[in-house]
Write an enzyme that holds these catalytic residues in place. Structure first.
Site, PDB file in Angstrom:
ATOM      1  N   GLU A 115      39.921  53.331  41.203  1.00 33.46           N
ATOM      2  CA  GLU A 115      40.139  51.890  41.177  1.00 33.46           C
ATOM      3  C   GLU A 115      41.018  51.435  42.334  1.00 33.46           C
ATOM      4  O   GLU A 115      40.704  50.467  43.036  1.00 33.46           O
ATOM      5  CB  GLU A 115      40.768  51.470  39.848  1.00 33.46           C
ATOM      6  CG  GLU A 115      40.953  49.964  39.703  1.00 33.46           C
ATOM      7  CD  GLU A 115      39.623  49.237  39.630  1.00 33.46           C
ATOM      8  OE1 GLU A 115      39.404  48.335  40.473  1.00 33.46           O
ATOM      9  OE2 GLU A 115      38.806  49.566  38.755  1.00 33.46           O
ATOM     10  N   ASP A 127      39.919  48.968  45.473  1.00 42.07           N
ATOM     11  CA  ASP A 127      40.568  47.672  45.674  1.00 42.07           C
ATOM     12  C   ASP A 127      41.178  47.546  47.064  1.00 42.07           C
ATOM     13  O   ASP A 127      40.991  46.535  47.752  1.00 42.07           O
ATOM     14  CB  ASP A 127      41.653  47.462  44.613  1.00 42.07           C
ATOM     15  CG  ASP A 127      41.070  47.257  43.220  1.00 42.07           C
ATOM     16  OD1 ASP A 127      39.836  47.178  43.101  1.00 42.07           O
ATOM     17  OD2 ASP A 127      41.853  47.186  42.256  1.00 42.07           O
ATOM     18  N   SER A 182      34.994  45.302  38.860  1.00 38.39           N
ATOM     19  CA  SER A 182      36.225  45.783  39.480  1.00 38.39           C
ATOM     20  C   SER A 182      36.120  45.708  40.997  1.00 38.39           C
ATOM     21  O   SER A 182      37.135  45.743  41.687  1.00 38.39           O
ATOM     22  CB  SER A 182      36.515  47.229  39.071  1.00 38.39           C
ATOM     23  OG  SER A 182      36.953  47.297  37.738  1.00 38.39           O
ATOM     24  N   ASP A 208      24.084  29.300  43.534  1.00 40.57           N
ATOM     25  CA  ASP A 208      23.716  29.309  42.122  1.00 40.57           C
ATOM     26  C   ASP A 208      22.788  30.491  41.828  1.00 40.57           C
ATOM     27  O   ASP A 208      21.738  30.639  42.450  1.00 40.57           O
ATOM     28  CB  ASP A 208      23.015  27.990  41.785  1.00 40.57           C
ATOM     29  CG  ASP A 208      22.847  27.777  40.298  1.00 40.57           C
ATOM     30  OD1 ASP A 208      23.344  28.615  39.516  1.00 40.57           O
ATOM     31  OD2 ASP A 208      22.224  26.765  39.909  1.00 40.57           O
ATOM     32  N   ASP A 260      26.579  29.401  33.961  1.00 47.29           N
ATOM     33  CA  ASP A 260      26.083  30.180  32.827  1.00 47.29           C
ATOM     34  C   ASP A 260      27.095  31.274  32.519  1.00 47.29           C
ATOM     35  O   ASP A 260      28.005  31.555  33.314  1.00 47.29           O
ATOM     36  CB  ASP A 260      24.702  30.774  33.122  1.00 47.29           C
ATOM     37  CG  ASP A 260      24.675  31.611  34.385  1.00 47.29           C
ATOM     38  OD1 ASP A 260      25.286  32.689  34.392  1.00 47.29           O
ATOM     39  OD2 ASP A 260      24.050  31.181  35.382  1.00 47.29           O
TER      40      ASP A 260
END
Length: 406
Positions: free
Chosen positions: A46, A50, A322, A363, A385
């Site tokens: 992780e 990042d 993530s 969109d 949505d």
């Protein structure tokens, strides 16, 4: 969670040679430190993901690594918030689920309480089921995110990778009998902190022609919803994994009502003829916590598929929100830099602007989310949505919108 220096340099050597040797600035909270003794995927993936992307995308901006907790007592989001705001220190709660209590200041080598300055953009890639925490606890923590927004901080959080289910593998749902998120079917399980209306929740997309491969933390073959769109357009993130299907997280809070900036988007979503019929059928089949009264998430989305990341010296392919959350946070950082160079303040809490200018995003109209026994659960459609939010960012259009705000 700790990034490995050698992983950063391998990534930068491949994609940003000018950054080889550069590191994030470590902001230690409650004894936070860089753990490099154990090179294991759960510790490193992780953080490597990042910081490799955040640094590569935002250079020469300074990227902070907020490390919370010492080697004996790990920290959490609450401890980070207490370090930002001394008035929040009394809200740390050690009476929660014994497996996930708030660590108390006495258990640390040092205590930080209101003496740490937050960054202008804060990205959070971890989620928990909303129902894991007491309602009062959620509301108090959410106020801290509101405070950060008023201070000019943009808080970005991933929406999760299991559609309307929680992030606990293979994705768990609220048990209709016990009310706890420990079932594989049942009520939809909103995610925290994505469900807080004062943060910007980021879902996931992928290209319609997305290729497969890799052996990262979330890998497998992509499940693409095809239509007549051109090959370079996006669809909702949807990946088949061993024993589980990973899709863009989204849904509606059971605690927080629809915020004013989202009223029109939520009403339009429920009132669309085809979508309204689908949502009504979900309710008829037992998903009773699906109503237009709850705060909807995600707010936006970004690419969540096929990220190349160096982990323990190996180039892997990684999927998930993530990845999309720090990438979206990086885009806001670049916009902040443009504003600062023009003598303007950072953008801070951005949701009202995003919902007032949906044309600044792409969109996403195809794809679905799955989970909790619903297949599909939510569907991507025109406008906002509960799969991809308002859509994915167009940097030029977003920058123009925010540069025209005082």
């Amino acid at each position: 969670m700790t990034w490995l220096p050698e992983d950063l340099d391998k990534f930068f050597g491949l994609f940003r040679p000018d950054l080889v040797g550069q590191r994030p600035v470590v902001d230690s909270i409650d004894g936070g430190y860089l753990q490099t003794s154990y090179n294991l995927t759960p510790f490193n993936l992780e953080a490597d993901l990042d910081f490799q992307y955040a640094m590569a995308l935002t250079s020469p901006a300074t990227v902070l690594d907020i490390q919370v907790g010492d080697e004996f007592v790990s920290g959490d989001i609450n401890n980070m918030l207490a370090a930002f705001d001394r008035y929040y220190c009394g809200s740390l709660d050690s009476s929660l689920d014994p497996q996930y209590p708030d660590p108390q200041p006495g258990g640390y080598n040092k205590t930080d309480c209101g003496n740490v300055t937050p960054p202008k953009v804060l990205s959070i890639s971890y989620t928990d089921p909303e129902d894991k925490f007491p309602i009062a606890y959620l509301k108090r923590q959410c106020i801290e995110f509101l405070k950060l927004g008023l201070m000019g901080v943009t808080v970005v959080a991933s929406s999760g990778d299991y559609g309307p289910a929680s992030g606990y593998s293979p994705g768990t749902c609220i048990n209709n009998t016990t009310g706890v998120s420990n079932a594989t079917t049942g009520e939809f399980s909103p995610q925290w902190p994505a469900a807080c209306p004062w943060i910007t929740s980021v879902g996931g997309t992928q290209r319609l022609t997305q290729s497969t491969g890799g052996n990262g933390s979330v890998t497998g073959t992509t499940n693409v919803i095809r239509n007549t769109q051109t090959a370079d357009e996006e669809t909702a993130f949807n990946v088949v994994l061993p024993g589980v299907q990973s899709t863009s997280g989204g849904g509606f809070s059971n605690v927080f009502p629809v915020p004013a900036y989202q009223h029109k988007a939520i009403s339009t979503y429920f009132d669309r003829r085809h979508e309204g019929a689908h949502l009504a059928s979900l309710q008829e089949n037992g998903f009773l916590n699906l109503t237009r009264a709850g705060r909807g998430f995600p707010d936006v989305s970004a690419l969540a598929s096929t990220y190349l990341v160096y982990v323990e010296g190996v180039l892997e392919t990684v999927y998930g929100t993530s990845a999309s959350a720090p990438v979206f946070a990086s885009i806001i950082t670049l916009i902040n830099n443009e504003r600062l160079n023009a003598g303007k303040a950072p953008v801070g809490f951005i949701n009202p602007v995003l919902y007032a200018h949906p044309d600044a995003l792409n969109d996403i109209k195809t794809g679905v989310s799955l989970g909790c026994g619903a297949n599909p659960a939510f569907r991507a459609t025109e406008g906002w949505d509960a799969v991809t939010g308002l859509g994915s960012p167009d940097f030029a259009r977003l920058k123009d919108v925010f540069m025209n705000i005082l």
